[in-house]
Write a protein that holds these residues in place. Structure first.
Motif, PDB file in Angstrom:
ATOM      1  N   SER A 123       0.817  -1.208   0.000  1.00 27.21           N
ATOM      2  CA  SER A 123       0.000   0.000   0.000  1.00 27.21           C
ATOM      3  C   SER A 123       0.853   1.260   0.000  1.00 27.21           C
ATOM      4  CB  SER A 123      -0.965  -0.016   1.170  1.00 27.21           C
ATOM      5  OG  SER A 123      -0.270  -0.296   2.338  1.00 27.21           O
ATOM      6  N   SER A 148      -0.123   2.447  -3.564  1.00 32.74           N
ATOM      7  CA  SER A 148      -1.413   3.106  -3.419  1.00 32.74           C
ATOM      8  C   SER A 148      -1.256   4.603  -3.202  1.00 32.74           C
ATOM      9  CB  SER A 148      -2.171   2.528  -2.231  1.00 32.74           C
ATOM     10  OG  SER A 148      -2.396   1.187  -2.434  1.00 32.74           O
ATOM     11  N   GLY A 149      -2.363   5.281  -3.210  1.00 30.35           N
ATOM     12  CA  GLY A 149      -2.385   6.693  -2.875  1.00 30.35           C
ATOM     13  C   GLY A 149      -1.730   7.554  -3.939  1.00 30.35           C
ATOM     14  N   ARG A 150      -1.061   8.589  -3.461  1.00 31.44           N
ATOM     15  CA  ARG A 150      -0.417   9.501  -4.395  1.00 31.44           C
ATOM     16  C   ARG A 150       1.087   9.358  -4.326  1.00 31.44           C
ATOM     17  NH1 ARG A 150      -3.642  15.065  -3.251  1.00 31.44           N
ATOM     18  NH2 ARG A 150      -5.709  14.267  -3.756  1.00 31.44           N
ATOM     19  N   ILE A 177     -16.520  10.396  -9.602  1.00 30.37           N
ATOM     20  CA  ILE A 177     -15.136  10.446  -9.136  1.00 30.37           C
ATOM     21  C   ILE A 177     -14.964  11.733  -8.340  1.00 30.37           C
ATOM     22  CG2 ILE A 177     -12.730  10.403  -9.828  1.00 30.37           C
ATOM     23  CD1 ILE A 177     -14.110   7.912 -10.617  1.00 30.37           C
ATOM     24  N   TYR A 178     -14.464  11.606  -7.163  1.00 25.03           N
ATOM     25  CA  TYR A 178     -14.324  12.760  -6.299  1.00 25.03           C
ATOM     26  C   TYR A 178     -13.039  12.610  -5.505  1.00 25.03           C
ATOM     27  CZ  TYR A 178     -16.294  16.754  -3.878  1.00 25.03           C
ATOM     28  OH  TYR A 178     -16.531  18.018  -3.403  1.00 25.03           O
ATOM     29  N   SER A 179     -12.658  13.670  -4.814  1.00 23.30           N
ATOM     30  CA  SER A 179     -11.394  13.541  -4.079  1.00 23.30           C
ATOM     31  C   SER A 179     -11.605  12.705  -2.816  1.00 23.30           C
ATOM     32  CB  SER A 179     -10.862  14.919  -3.700  1.00 23.30           C
ATOM     33  OG  SER A 179     -11.751  15.518  -2.797  1.00 23.30           O
ATOM     34  N   THR A 180     -10.505  12.190  -2.300  1.00 28.79           N
ATOM     35  CA  THR A 180     -10.553  11.423  -1.061  1.00 28.79           C
ATOM     36  C   THR A 180     -11.083  12.297   0.073  1.00 28.79           C
ATOM     37  OG1 THR A 180      -8.623  10.244  -1.830  1.00 28.79           O
ATOM     38  CG2 THR A 180      -9.141  10.049   0.493  1.00 28.79           C
ATOM     39  N   TRP A 181     -11.851  11.687   0.962  1.00 32.53           N
ATOM     40  CA  TRP A 181     -12.462  12.456   2.044  1.00 32.53           C
ATOM     41  C   TRP A 181     -11.391  13.013   2.967  1.00 32.53           C
ATOM     42  CZ3 TRP A 181     -13.788  11.818   7.433  1.00 32.53           C
ATOM     43  CH2 TRP A 181     -14.749  12.758   7.845  1.00 32.53           C
ATOM     44  N   CYS A 213     -12.082  15.251   5.673  1.00 29.68           N
ATOM     45  CA  CYS A 213     -12.603  15.721   6.953  1.00 29.68           C
ATOM     46  C   CYS A 213     -12.900  17.210   6.908  1.00 29.68           C
ATOM     47  CB  CYS A 213     -11.580  15.438   8.057  1.00 29.68           C
ATOM     48  SG  CYS A 213     -12.292  15.043   9.627  1.00 29.68           S
ATOM     49  N   LEU A 239      -6.045  17.236   0.523  1.00 29.42           N
ATOM     50  CA  LEU A 239      -4.987  16.387   1.062  1.00 29.42           C
ATOM     51  C   LEU A 239      -3.753  16.539   0.197  1.00 29.42           C
ATOM     52  CD1 LEU A 239      -6.873  13.063   1.680  1.00 29.42           C
ATOM     53  CD2 LEU A 239      -5.929  14.553   3.413  1.00 29.42           C
ATOM     54  N   MET A 256       0.489  14.066   3.508  1.00 25.78           N
ATOM     55  CA  MET A 256      -0.411  13.688   4.596  1.00 25.78           C
ATOM     56  C   MET A 256      -0.691  12.200   4.614  1.00 25.78           C
ATOM     57  SD  MET A 256      -3.120  16.625   4.219  1.00 25.78           S
ATOM     58  CE  MET A 256      -3.089  18.110   5.133  1.00 25.78           C
ATOM     59  N   GLN A 257      -0.201  11.506   3.620  1.00 23.92           N
ATOM     60  CA  GLN A 257      -0.476  10.076   3.595  1.00 23.92           C
ATOM     61  C   GLN A 257       0.338   9.372   4.661  1.00 23.92           C
ATOM     62  OE1 GLN A 257      -0.909   8.461  -0.648  1.00 23.92           O
ATOM     63  NE2 GLN A 257       0.574  10.074  -0.722  1.00 23.92           N
ATOM     64  N   GLN A 258      -0.073   8.140   4.873  1.00 24.65           N
ATOM     65  CA  GLN A 258       0.638   7.381   5.888  1.00 24.65           C
ATOM     66  C   GLN A 258       2.032   7.009   5.408  1.00 24.65           C
ATOM     67  OE1 GLN A 258      -1.285   3.876   7.239  1.00 24.65           O
ATOM     68  NE2 GLN A 258      -0.674   4.369   9.305  1.00 24.65           N
ATOM     69  N   SER A 305       4.650   5.034  10.289  1.00 26.68           N
ATOM     70  CA  SER A 305       3.412   5.152  11.048  1.00 26.68           C
ATOM     71  C   SER A 305       2.571   3.898  10.906  1.00 26.68           C
ATOM     72  CB  SER A 305       2.634   6.383  10.605  1.00 26.68           C
ATOM     73  OG  SER A 305       2.340   6.306   9.257  1.00 26.68           O
ATOM     74  N   LEU A 362     -16.277   7.520  -5.823  1.00 25.07           N
ATOM     75  CA  LEU A 362     -14.953   6.908  -5.747  1.00 25.07           C
ATOM     76  C   LEU A 362     -13.900   7.987  -5.644  1.00 25.07           C
ATOM     77  CD1 LEU A 362     -15.163   4.126  -8.413  1.00 25.07           C
ATOM     78  CD2 LEU A 362     -15.115   3.884  -5.963  1.00 25.07           C
ATOM     79  N   SER A 363     -12.841   7.672  -4.919  1.00 24.42           N
ATOM     80  CA  SER A 363     -11.750   8.628  -4.817  1.00 24.42           C
ATOM     81  C   SER A 363     -10.982   8.662  -6.131  1.00 24.42           C
ATOM     82  CB  SER A 363     -10.834   8.221  -3.685  1.00 24.42           C
ATOM     83  OG  SER A 363      -9.597   8.847  -3.843  1.00 24.42           O
ATOM     84  N   GLU A 364     -10.468   9.839  -6.447  1.00 19.38           N
ATOM     85  CA  GLU A 364      -9.709   9.936  -7.700  1.00 19.38           C
ATOM     86  C   GLU A 364      -8.355   9.232  -7.594  1.00 19.38           C
ATOM     87  OE1 GLU A 364      -9.751  14.091  -7.969  1.00 19.38           O
ATOM     88  OE2 GLU A 364      -8.366  14.400  -6.306  1.00 19.38           O
ATOM     89  N   ASP A 382      -5.894   2.144  -0.090  1.00 23.74           N
ATOM     90  CA  ASP A 382      -5.718   2.380  -1.516  1.00 23.74           C
ATOM     91  C   ASP A 382      -5.983   3.817  -1.916  1.00 23.74           C
ATOM     92  OD1 ASP A 382      -5.106   1.121  -4.036  1.00 23.74           O
ATOM     93  OD2 ASP A 382      -7.116   1.775  -4.580  1.00 23.74           O
ATOM     94  N   THR A 383      -6.881   4.497  -1.199  1.00 21.04           N
ATOM     95  CA  THR A 383      -7.205   5.857  -1.603  1.00 21.04           C
ATOM     96  C   THR A 383      -6.197   6.864  -1.094  1.00 21.04           C
ATOM     97  OG1 THR A 383      -8.549   6.009   0.347  1.00 21.04           O
ATOM     98  CG2 THR A 383      -9.664   5.414  -1.662  1.00 21.04           C
ATOM     99  N   GLY A 384      -5.275   6.430  -0.263  1.00 22.15           N
ATOM    100  CA  GLY A 384      -4.307   7.360   0.298  1.00 22.15           C
ATOM    101  C   GLY A 384      -4.893   8.199   1.407  1.00 22.15           C
ATOM    102  N   GLU A 396     -14.160   5.245   2.881  1.00 23.88           N
ATOM    103  CA  GLU A 396     -14.245   5.704   1.498  1.00 23.88           C
ATOM    104  C   GLU A 396     -15.320   4.968   0.717  1.00 23.88           C
ATOM    105  OE1 GLU A 396     -12.703   8.105  -0.223  1.00 23.88           O
ATOM    106  OE2 GLU A 396     -11.836   8.788   1.657  1.00 23.88           O
TER     107      GLU A 396
END
Lengths: 625, 213, 307
Positions: free
Chosen positions: A444, A448-450, A513-517, A519, A524, A528-530, A534, C54-56, C114-116, C211
């Motif tokens: 991950s 994963s992520g960015r 399709i939307y950005s990651t939540w 809060c 983000l 800021m990702q893990q 951590s 879904l997250s981009e 997966d979404t970061g 998510e």
């Protein structure tokens, strides 16, 4: 001349040609890998034929090794290992020709030369049938693998790793040579077929050989060299070293100790205890590493520990005559050796592909590679799932067999054996859960992520040869699972998931399709990702005495508690073994060396006085006796 | 069979007691443990047909299950300590270690000679030895003075159980004397804990090493 | 044949009904009226038809992980003997069960990360830590009956065929207790995790699916309900084996007792969640250790019966 011998000669010839072809000019650079593949195919044919008609070959004078002639003999085990070796050479050659391509030509030639030598010596060391030849080939294997570790010395600082590795192999060779000498005194022969271990008179030889082999395969507490060496070595050679070279000592132990009628209980307990410790130790340390290759190296410690543990239990079962359990465990052992070689090579090749595209193997600098390198992602996922032995992949099949054998052992009447079996099951389960955490962290964070840095954001998918080599290994990971009876329904459910997934794809209307939540905090960022640290923190805290795990937090600002301006935390881990045992040992030995050095003062009079002293001592000794 | 069940449950209660750092839960586990021991004594009296053991069971119930537990509960409330942070070994690991000690006690008690008339003699030995070992382990891994008292009481239970099952118990007067001693010892140590708390502001025995000069 | 039909009906109805019952009882205990008993069915149906967001940053793994998780849960519910009938897919042994649960967890963690999203990642790492604590106890609790029956195939272990030995009920009772504690952890229920809050400091399971939306969330909820049924069913079966000497041999009565037992466990859980407070995260291992201790006791008693 039998077919076996013909193919043996063909393999030897094609390997020699490969070595020679290294010196061809640069435009023929595809010749070497092609010849390498060809020799792998010949080798495969050789090992398949030698299963039915074993090789038995003696080279008489003029080639003579002083005490014994050059003498090769194969048995089923060594043939099977050669088959595995040649099977892995195909992806190795495919991968390497693309991986090494970008380097300067001197380095490329050095790489191919040493890896050819390495492969050849690794294959033949198991075929050698007397101790002298064995030691020579073993030395060639050690030195060539050390050269492979150092092969990126022009671009990276790998000298320290190579030195640590060399010193470990030196100690291992010395122990094995000592063991062979002791065995010679017990059995009065250099020939392996005259050696029947297990009696009381050969215990010293057994212990020395076992220790040497354990150092070479990197079992706790001798695993120190392993992470350094595998991190420094180029990825394909690390794949070969971890996938195959670590298993050679295990195969040797099997050949020496498991085939005979009597079995020493002492060796069995050594193997069980050290194997169990290194299973846990390896997986705990692999969890807290940040370097992709180090993670894989420590997980090799874990898997080799598991193999050693199984070998020890197998020997224990043979001692109490529990042949049914022993044969299940033996099958599990061989199967796991095979499977580990496959999936660990796959993962190392994946790590190499990532390193090639991003020039880093620190997982905190990666991220988001699933979009840029989808092929590598898929194969790494399969390899990772096999590594934490998820059904229905090959890692699970062999681990299930191990559990099955242990459960059969736990059904025994003898309470001691039951308790041992239950404890070993617990060790394996805990190690399995921890390796699941390790693999999920690695996958991950890396994929994963960015992307966390520019390198990983701009990475592109690597070329076809690299993906093909990973694909071959991934298929080999899946294949054994297909033939398990139980996994029939499992595959159906996996298939079901895939079909379901495909069905989902159609309904694009119902998706947004939307950005990651975040809060409601704002966009983000990739920072800021893990991070790797951590993720492993909750588990690392449990093992903080072993890891010497420390978190140093520095919070500054006027109101530190509610409105910190700067927060800086740093975690550090260090092996307690390395800090408390090996570093003092090295310091002590070098101090001792300095003192001994004083004896060599350079003055001829002092040397003459040594001579005199020695003479007088000898004469006195003579008089006393 | 019911005898084995009761007697092993008391050992299990002691093991479970090791696993938590809450002083209140520790005391409750202790009182269950002594309740089970009182019941065991009853069953023992029924099987052996000795009436003095009924009295013994009643005294155990009144003194230890009710009296001491309630006193200790009151004491914890009074001095306001809820949690024992433990010494070198974390509580969960100490609990698993005491399970291993239980296995060890089982192996040990299988080698004891037959003394009791009861068929299932080994369970009593197992529980007795395991209670003694668990009590020591409990005292080793705890920091508070009140936990030391609990560990001591557990050990005392173990000795009683061992004597009861392996040697058919001691004479009634000896037992009564021991109960009185234990009762007084706990009262005095309660008083001492109270005083220690008063003068040191804590009841942490590991910090008392500074008194050695 | 009839038992197969009943079994299928149970699989379809019981998981969501148990969830609804749990919530209803919990509401009653807290002096609320609460949602209707069938609310989980309505929820799943409604979520199924909603738009999914879904997250981009998500890759295919996000939805595939959720799907695979659901498929594994379905496979388990079909192959684990959580009712007194023999399951539809035979031959599942306990190591396969444990590793299938691990596989579900693996894909859960991967799709959470997966979404970061930092939330998902945070809970993913906690889930990994919990799994390493709880897996040994799960294995020991299932191994102990296996040692009694001399088999590690689940359908043979839970087939009411033990000869009643004086020690056997103790083994089953310990296994049942251990499985119940394990279930609390695996399902992230109260003392370890609070399923009702969405506060980042407490949550494990809820943050993993943060998510997920629309169909994905429906699948998550349903696989969670399946897992709940599985664990409660196993725990109840263990208890029924312990008291099997007093049970009538009638299959249907045993089925009745099993279902009643599962509802009883749900009520117990609701009561626990009303009474208990959530443990501090660093205190969770102390609680989980009791599950391992129960497993160890079960194994010791099982071994003791052998000598």
């Amino acid at each position: 001349m039998t077919l076996t011998e013909i193919f043996a000669v063909a393999t030897l010839a094609s390997i020699t040609l490969t070595q020679l072809s290294v010196f061809l000019p640069g435009k023929y650079r595809l010749v070497t890998p092609t010849l390498f593949c060809l020799s792998a195919l010949f080798g495969m044919a050789f090992s398949i034929f030698s299963l039915s008609s074993p090789l038995n070959f003696v080279l008489h004078s003029p080639v003579f090794l002083g005490l014994m002639p050059v003498q090769f003999a194969s048995n089923c085990l060594s043939s099977a290992f050669c088959l595995l070796l040649c099977l892995l050479l195909l992806p190795f050659a495919l991968f390497s020709q693309s991986y090494i391509k970008t380097k300067n030509s001197l380095e490329t030639r050095f790489f191919w030369l040493t890896s050819g030598l390495f492969v050849l010596s690794m294959g033949s060391v198991l075929l050698s049938s007397n101790a002298i030849l064995f030691l020579i080939l073993w030395e060639v294997m050690s030195l060539s693998s050390a050269a492979l570790v150092a092969s990126e010395m022009f671009t990276r600082n790998t000298a320290r790793a190579a030195l640590i590795y060399l010193s470990a192999t030196r100690v291992a060779t010395a122990l094995i040579a000592g063991g062979f000498l002791a065995a010679y005194y017990s059995f009065k022969s250099w020939n392996f077929c005259d050696w029947h271990f297990g009696g009381t008179n050969s215990l010293l030889a057994e212990i020395l050989i076992t220790l040497g082999c354990l150092i070479k395969s990197g079992i706790w507490p001798f695993h120190i060299w392993l992470p350094y060496a595998y991190q420094a070595a180029p990825a394909p050679s690390a794949a070969l070293m971890s996938g195959l070279m670590g298993k050679v000592p295990i195969i040797i132990l099997i050949q020496f100790f498991l085939g005979h009628s009597s079995h020493s209980l002492f060796i069995a307990y050594i193997l069980i205890v050290l194997g169990a410790i290194s299973t846990l130790w390896g997986v705990i340390f692999s969890l807290v590493q940040n370097d992709l290759k180090k993670i894989l190296a420590y997980s090799s410690v874990e898997n080799l520990g598991m193999i050693t543990l199984t070998l020890g239990i197998c020997q224990l079962c043979k001692h109490y005559p529990l042949d049914g359990v022993a044969s299940v465990l033996f099958a599990a052992l061989l199967f796991h050796i095979f499977n580990h070689a496959i999936f660990k090579s796959l993962l190392f090749l994946g790590a190499g592909a990532i390193y090639k595209q991003t020039r880093t193997s620190n997982i905190n600098e990666l991220g988001g590679l699933s979009r840029n390198m989808p092929g590598t992602f898929l194969f790494f996922l399969i390899g990772g799932a096999a590594l934490c032995s998820l059904p229905p992949l090959n890692g699970f099949c062999s681990k299930w067999l191990i559990y099955e054998g242990l459960f059969k052992l736990a059904l025994n009447k003898d309470i001691t054996l039951c308790v041992i079996a239950l404890l070993v099951i617990l060790v394996l389960i805990i190690a399995g859960a921890l390796s699941l955490a390790t693999v999920s962290k690695t996958i991950s964070i890396v994929f994963s992520g960015r992307p966390r840095t520019k390198h990983s954001g701009q990475a592109t998918e690597c070329d076809f040869a690299i993906n093909l080599s990973q694909g071959i290994l991934a298929v080999l990971c899946i294949l054994p699972g297909l033939f398990c009876v139980q996994s029939k329904y499992l595959w159906i459910s996996v298939l079901f998931a895939i079909i379901f997934y495909a069905g989902f794809l159609k309904q694009n209307k119902q998706r947004k399709i939307y950005s990651t939540w975040e809060c409601g905090f704002g966009a983000l960022s990739s920072r800021m990702q893990q991070t790797s640290e951590s993720f492993s923190q909750p588990i690392a805290v449990f093992f903080s005495p072993l890891l010497r795990y420390k978190i140093v937090a520095e919070i500054t600002g006027k109101d530190r508690r509610h409105f910190p301006e700067r927060v800086k935390t740093e975690q550090s881990t260090q092996s307690v073994l390395e800090a408390k045992v090996y570093t003092p040992l090295v310091v002590f030995v070098s101090a001792l060396g300095r003192h001994i050095n004083r004896l060599q003062a350079g003055s001829i009079h002092i040397y003459l006085s040594y001579l005199l002293l020695t003479l007088i001592t000898l004469i006195c000794l003579e008089l006393v006796w | 069979m019911i005898f084995t069940l009761l007697i092993l449950s008391s050992a299990i209660m002691a093991v479970l007691m090791v696993g938590t750092g809450q002083v209140r839960s520790n005391i409750i586990f202790y009182s269950f443990q002594t309740l089970l021991i009182a019941l065991t004594t009853c069953v023992f009296a029924y099987v052996e047909n000795e009436h003095k053991h009924y009295i013994l069971a009643l005294v155990i119930f009144i003194v230890k299950t009710m009296g001491l537990s309630l006193f200790l509960l009151w004491l914890t409330k009074r001095i306001g300590t809820a949690r024992d942070t433990g010494t070198f070994l974390p509580h969960p690991l100490a609990m698993h270690l005491s399970v291993l000690l239980l296995i060890f006690a089982q192996i040990l008690s299988c080698q004891l000679p037959h003394l009791s008339k009861l068929e299932d003699f080994s369970a009593g030995g197992t529980a007795g030895i395991s209670l003694i070992l668990t009590g020591i382990l409990f005292m080793l891994t705890r920091r508070l003075a009140i936990s030391q008292v609990l560990g001591f009481l557990t050990m005392e239970n173990g000795i009683f159980l061992f004597a009861l099952t392996q040697a058919s118990g001691m004479p009634l007067f000896v037992e009564m004397g021991i109960f009185l001693d234990v009762f007084v010892a706990v009262m005095i140590s309660g008083l001492l804990i109270f005083r220690i708390k008063h003068s040191f502001e804590h009841i942490d025995v590991t910090l008392l090493t500074s008194l050695k000069d | 044949m009839v038992s197969y039909i009943v079994y299928s009906i149970m699989i379809l109805i019981l998981p969501l009904l148990l969830m609804g019952f749990l919530q209803k009882i919990k509401a009653k205990l807290q002096n609320r009226i609460g949602a209707p008993l069938l609310q989980p069915f309505f929820n799943v149906l409604k979520l199924w038809n909603k738009t999914q967001i879904l997250s981009e940053d998500a890759s295919f793994l996000f939805r595939f992980g959720i799907l695979l998780n659901f498929c594994i849960a379905t496979y388990l519910i079909l192959s684990v003997p959580w009712l007194n009938f023999s399951p539809m897919i035979m031959g599942l042994d306990l190591f396969l069960l444990v590793y299938l649960l691990a596989a579900a967890r693996f894909f859960n963690i991967l799709s959470a990360l997966d979404t970061g999203s930092p939330f998902g990642a945070f809970s993913g790492s906690r889930e990994a830590a919990l799994s390493f604590l709880v897996e040994p106890s799960l294995v020991l609790c299932l191994l102990a009956p296996g040692l009694l029956i001399n088999s590690n195939v689940m359908s043979e272990m839970f087939a009411f065929k033990t000869a009643v030995n004086s020690d056997n009920p103790a083994v089953w009772i310990f296994a049942s207790l251990g499985l119940f504690i394990t279930a609390l952890v695996e399902l992230s229920r109260m003392p370890v995790d609070d399923p009702n809050t969405h506060l980042e400091l407490t949550m494990v399971h809820e943050a993993m699916i943060i998510e997920a939306s629309g169909r994905n969330l429906a699948l998550c909820e349903y696989s969670y309900a399946l897992k709940l049924t599985l664990f409660f069913g196993l725990s109840v079966q263990c208890f029924l084996h312990a008291v099997s000497a007093f049970l009538p041999s009638n299959e249907w009565l045993t089925l009745f007792f099993s279902v009643i037992g599962m509802f009883f466990l749900a009520a117990v859980l609701a009561m626990l969640e009303t009474v208990l407070v959530k443990l501090k995260w660093t205190k969770c291992p102390d609680f989980i250790a009791y599950a391992l201790t129960m497993g160890m006791f079960a194994c010791i008693v099982a071994l003791r019966g052998r000598t």
